[in-house]
Design an enzyme around this catalytic site. Structure first.
Site, mmCIF file in Angstrom:
data_model
loop_
_atom_site.group_PDB
_atom_site.id
_atom_site.type_symbol
_atom_site.label_atom_id
_atom_site.label_comp_id
_atom_site.label_asym_id
_atom_site.label_seq_id
_atom_site.Cartn_x
_atom_site.Cartn_y
_atom_site.Cartn_z
ATOM 1 N N TRP A 209 9.300 -0.195 -5.915
ATOM 2 C CA TRP A 209 8.071 0.556 -5.645
ATOM 3 C C TRP A 209 8.021 1.830 -6.472
ATOM 4 O O TRP A 209 6.982 2.156 -7.059
ATOM 5 C CB TRP A 209 7.974 0.888 -4.152
ATOM 6 C CG TRP A 209 6.737 1.665 -3.804
ATOM 7 C CD1 TRP A 209 5.505 1.164 -3.497
ATOM 8 C CD2 TRP A 209 6.605 3.087 -3.751
ATOM 9 N NE1 TRP A 209 4.611 2.190 -3.253
ATOM 10 C CE2 TRP A 209 5.268 3.372 -3.399
ATOM 11 C CE3 TRP A 209 7.487 4.145 -3.955
ATOM 12 C CZ2 TRP A 209 4.786 4.678 -3.259
ATOM 13 C CZ3 TRP A 209 7.012 5.445 -3.828
ATOM 14 C CH2 TRP A 209 5.680 5.712 -3.479
ATOM 15 N N ASP B 26 4.079 -4.292 -2.015
ATOM 16 C CA ASP B 26 4.772 -3.770 -0.843
ATOM 17 C C ASP B 26 4.303 -2.373 -0.442
ATOM 18 O O ASP B 26 4.848 -1.785 0.493
ATOM 19 C CB ASP B 26 6.283 -3.738 -1.101
ATOM 20 C CG ASP B 26 6.858 -5.132 -1.313
ATOM 21 O OD1 ASP B 26 6.443 -6.052 -0.574
ATOM 22 O OD2 ASP B 26 7.696 -5.312 -2.209
ATOM 23 N N ASP B 27 3.319 -1.844 -1.145
ATOM 24 C CA ASP B 27 2.818 -0.515 -0.814
ATOM 25 C C ASP B 27 1.992 -0.576 0.467
ATOM 26 O O ASP B 27 1.037 -1.359 0.568
ATOM 27 C CB ASP B 27 1.945 0.016 -1.967
ATOM 28 C CG ASP B 27 1.449 1.416 -1.698
ATOM 29 O OD1 ASP B 27 2.171 2.370 -2.005
ATOM 30 O OD2 ASP B 27 0.331 1.556 -1.143
ATOM 31 N N LEU B 28 2.346 0.259 1.451
ATOM 32 C CA LEU B 28 1.681 0.205 2.750
ATOM 33 C C LEU B 28 0.193 0.525 2.640
ATOM 34 O O LEU B 28 -0.639 -0.083 3.336
ATOM 35 C CB LEU B 28 2.355 1.176 3.719
ATOM 36 C CG LEU B 28 1.849 1.153 5.160
ATOM 37 C CD1 LEU B 28 2.001 -0.233 5.780
ATOM 38 C CD2 LEU B 28 2.594 2.196 5.987
#
Length: 207
Positions: free
Chosen positions: A138, A157-159
């Protein structure tokens, strides 16, 4: 990305994705490429400092950290010259201090070839950056997007990206990485720009 390519990216995304188009129109005055990009070493220092902290807390600690360095600039030599006690007083944890020292050592040894990163492919950049302790995929993707301004990065995978897609596309449950990649196919070769506006869509929205 040049300003011309960025403008083209917005037009392409608005034409291809009717869900994202209103977000781009709303935030069209905002741009991923505002201002000059940070020095690569300084950008990675800031990434380590900011891990698991609010933006405000990270900015405060980063300001204290660079105040310890000649000219207020983070360099490998400057990082290695700062004592552990000084790092701790600036607000750095023992673990993050170790990460900074590893970053400085790998930058000086050439294991992290900072000057060569702009010529590398996206995956080569990710492989090089993730050799540093504390910097994962990330972090490398954020470097690609905001420092190197690569146009086609999709941090699955970034919220924030997960939340934005979940809300904008009215999905029943939070999307998996595979679902995000599938939705993002329409954004190629400008997935970075699409992500920028996905993040903007979350402004003033409860998470």
């Amino acid at each position: 990305m040049s300003p011309e390519e960025y403008a083209r990216a917005r037009r392409v995304l608005m034409r291809r994705d009717p869900i994202l188009a209103p977000v781009i129109r709303k935030h069209r005055e905002r741009s991923l490429i505002e201002g000059p990009p940070a020095d690569p070493f300084s950008a990675l220092v800031r990434t380590i400092v900011g891990q698991q902290l609010s933006t405000k807390a990270a900015a405060t600690i980063h300001r204290r950290l660079v105040a310890l360095m000649p000219g207020g600039i983070a360099t490998p030599d400057a990082i290695r010259a700062v004592a552990d006690d000084q790092l701790r007083l600036a607000g750095m944890s023992r673990q993050k201090s170790a990460y900074l020292r590893d970053l400085a050592a790998k930058a000086q040894s050439g294991e992290l070839p900072l000057d060569s990163l702009p010529e590398m492919t996206d995956e080569q950049v990710i492989e090089a950056i993730t050799r540093v302790k504390g910097l994962g995929r990330w972090s490398a993707e954020m470097f690609l997007m905001f420092r190197l301004r690569r146009p086609d990065v999709l941090p699955v995978d970034d919220l924030g990206i997960v939340n934005a897609i979940h809300r904008l596309y009215k999905l029943r449950k939070r999307p998996s990485a595979d679902r995000i990649r599938k939705i993002g196919e329409a954004w190629r070769p400008y997935r970075t720009v699409a992500c920028y506006y996905l993040w903007r869509s979350l402004e003033n929205t409860p998470q």
